[in-house]
Design a protein around this motif. Sequence first.
Motif, PDB file in Angstrom:
ATOM      1  N   ILE A  30       0.820  -1.201   0.000  1.00 34.14           N
ATOM      2  CA  ILE A  30       0.000   0.000   0.000  1.00 34.14           C
ATOM      3  C   ILE A  30       0.860   1.258   0.000  1.00 34.14           C
ATOM      4  N   VAL A  31       1.866   1.296   0.861  1.00 30.13           N
ATOM      5  CA  VAL A  31       2.685   2.505   0.983  1.00 30.13           C
ATOM      6  C   VAL A  31       3.860   2.516   0.016  1.00 30.13           C
ATOM      7  N   GLY A  32       4.125   1.379  -0.630  1.00 30.99           N
ATOM      8  CA  GLY A  32       5.307   1.269  -1.481  1.00 30.99           C
ATOM      9  C   GLY A  32       5.347   2.267  -2.622  1.00 30.99           C
ATOM     10  N   ASP A  33       4.169   2.613  -3.170  1.00 32.33           N
ATOM     11  CA  ASP A  33       4.132   3.541  -4.298  1.00 32.33           C
ATOM     12  C   ASP A  33       4.405   4.978  -3.889  1.00 32.33           C
ATOM     13  N   PHE A  34       4.483   5.245  -2.589  1.00 36.92           N
ATOM     14  CA  PHE A  34       4.618   6.624  -2.120  1.00 36.92           C
ATOM     15  C   PHE A  34       5.887   6.829  -1.305  1.00 36.92           C
ATOM     16  N   THR A  35       6.871   5.958  -1.487  1.00 40.43           N
ATOM     17  CA  THR A  35       8.104   6.040  -0.711  1.00 40.43           C
ATOM     18  C   THR A  35       8.805   7.374  -0.895  1.00 40.43           C
ATOM     19  N   GLY A  36       8.763   7.917  -2.102  1.00 41.22           N
ATOM     20  CA  GLY A  36       9.492   9.149  -2.374  1.00 41.22           C
ATOM     21  C   GLY A  36       8.720  10.410  -2.104  1.00 41.22           C
ATOM     22  N   ASP A  37       7.412  10.309  -1.909  1.00 44.65           N
ATOM     23  CA  ASP A  37       6.602  11.509  -1.736  1.00 44.65           C
ATOM     24  C   ASP A  37       5.304  11.140  -1.034  1.00 44.65           C
ATOM     25  N   GLY A  38       4.658  12.130  -0.439  1.00 46.94           N
ATOM     26  CA  GLY A  38       3.379  11.904   0.201  1.00 46.94           C
ATOM     27  C   GLY A  38       3.495  11.681   1.703  1.00 46.94           C
ATOM     28  N   PHE A  39       2.358  11.371   2.296  1.00 52.21           N
ATOM     29  CA  PHE A  39       2.238  11.221   3.739  1.00 52.21           C
ATOM     30  C   PHE A  39       1.424   9.969   4.034  1.00 52.21           C
ATOM     31  N   ALA A  40       1.814   9.212   5.050  1.00 52.67           N
ATOM     32  CA  ALA A  40       1.095   7.986   5.393  1.00 52.67           C
ATOM     33  C   ALA A  40       0.820   7.953   6.892  1.00 52.67           C
ATOM     34  N   ALA A  41      -0.363   7.462   7.259  1.00 50.37           N
ATOM     35  CA  ALA A  41      -0.757   7.367   8.653  1.00 50.37           C
ATOM     36  C   ALA A  41      -1.502   6.067   8.883  1.00 50.37           C
ATOM     37  N   CYS A  42      -1.398   5.556  10.114  1.00 50.93           N
ATOM     38  CA  CYS A  42      -2.000   4.260  10.426  1.00 50.93           C
ATOM     39  C   CYS A  42      -2.586   4.282  11.829  1.00 50.93           C
ATOM     40  N   CYS A  43      -3.730   3.638  11.984  1.00 51.88           N
ATOM     41  CA  CYS A  43      -4.336   3.442  13.297  1.00 51.88           C
ATOM     42  C   CYS A  43      -5.072   2.114  13.272  1.00 51.88           C
ATOM     43  N   GLY A  44      -4.754   1.230  14.199  1.00 51.92           N
ATOM     44  CA  GLY A  44      -5.382  -0.082  14.219  1.00 51.92           C
ATOM     45  C   GLY A  44      -4.760  -0.973  15.268  1.00 51.92           C
TER      46      GLY A  44
END
Length: 316
Positions: free
Chosen positions: A180-194
Amino acid sequence: MAKAIKTVSTVVFRIEDLGNDTKRFTLVDQDDWELPPFRPGAHIDVHLDPGLVRTYSLCNEPDDNRRYVFAVKREREGRGGSQFLHDRVEVGQPMSVSLPRGGIALDPKGMNVFVAGGIGVTPFISAIRHLDRRGRSNYVLHWASRGRPVLPDMIASAIEAGRVRVYDTTRQAKPTIREIVGDFTGDGFAACCGPDPMLLAFEEAVASWPEGRKHIEMFIPPKLVAKSDVPPYELFLSASKRHATVTPEIGLLGTLEAMGIDVPVSCGGGICGACRTRWTEGPPIHRDRVLLPEERHNEVIVCVGDCAGSKLVLDL
């Protein structure tokens, strides 16, 4: 001098049974005034009973400034907060809450990738509603749920637009977070809750990302070590001109409590930020999951903090 606990007086305006052991609570000001503002994904401490304070993420958007909305899943093996809300709270009941704090620092231009498990979706609902209201579609939510998800009505337009991927884990595989996050390694923001396994997989997937581009929301504090291995150090409170010695057996928070210092504590595990305190000499040892690197230059979460030197000075 004790540190004042700032609370907001509200009343319970609505309670909705969403099924799947989950209820949604709406709080309002008793005179319908605006409530103190909050950021997308912020949370509040809900004062349920003397000594019973629990932290919940707000799931309405910040522009909705006359309500605080949060959802709670009954945790039958929990610490009692969810059962109190489910069994003892009624419409019209007064309820004190803290000023909202925290939130999610969304990327205004790059992609925002949200990964949620079950009720952990609540802070991302707030973020999505905030982005939608501003006409922004730079986000995607991957939402794993055991059976029918709750709260989809709050992000119906995002679901219809295809910006939400729901995984019913009773019928399909859980999402692979690294993909899921692999396509955004160079840019963007990721957050997780679970749940813990999801958080661990997320942490491993974004381990090399800069701190400002990743965010983790936890609703269960990590297990604390039984006793600190830090040598004794001197604690000085600059506002009240008091001092004490902190020993490994008592710890920083225990020492403050023994001194009669009123520090607001909710989670007791460094994940909510209720006890964040300004420090001026140390440096402190940070074990929390709340403060940003730049915030640690002058703040410490005292429920899990310690000192790396011989003296810690707090602004209390």
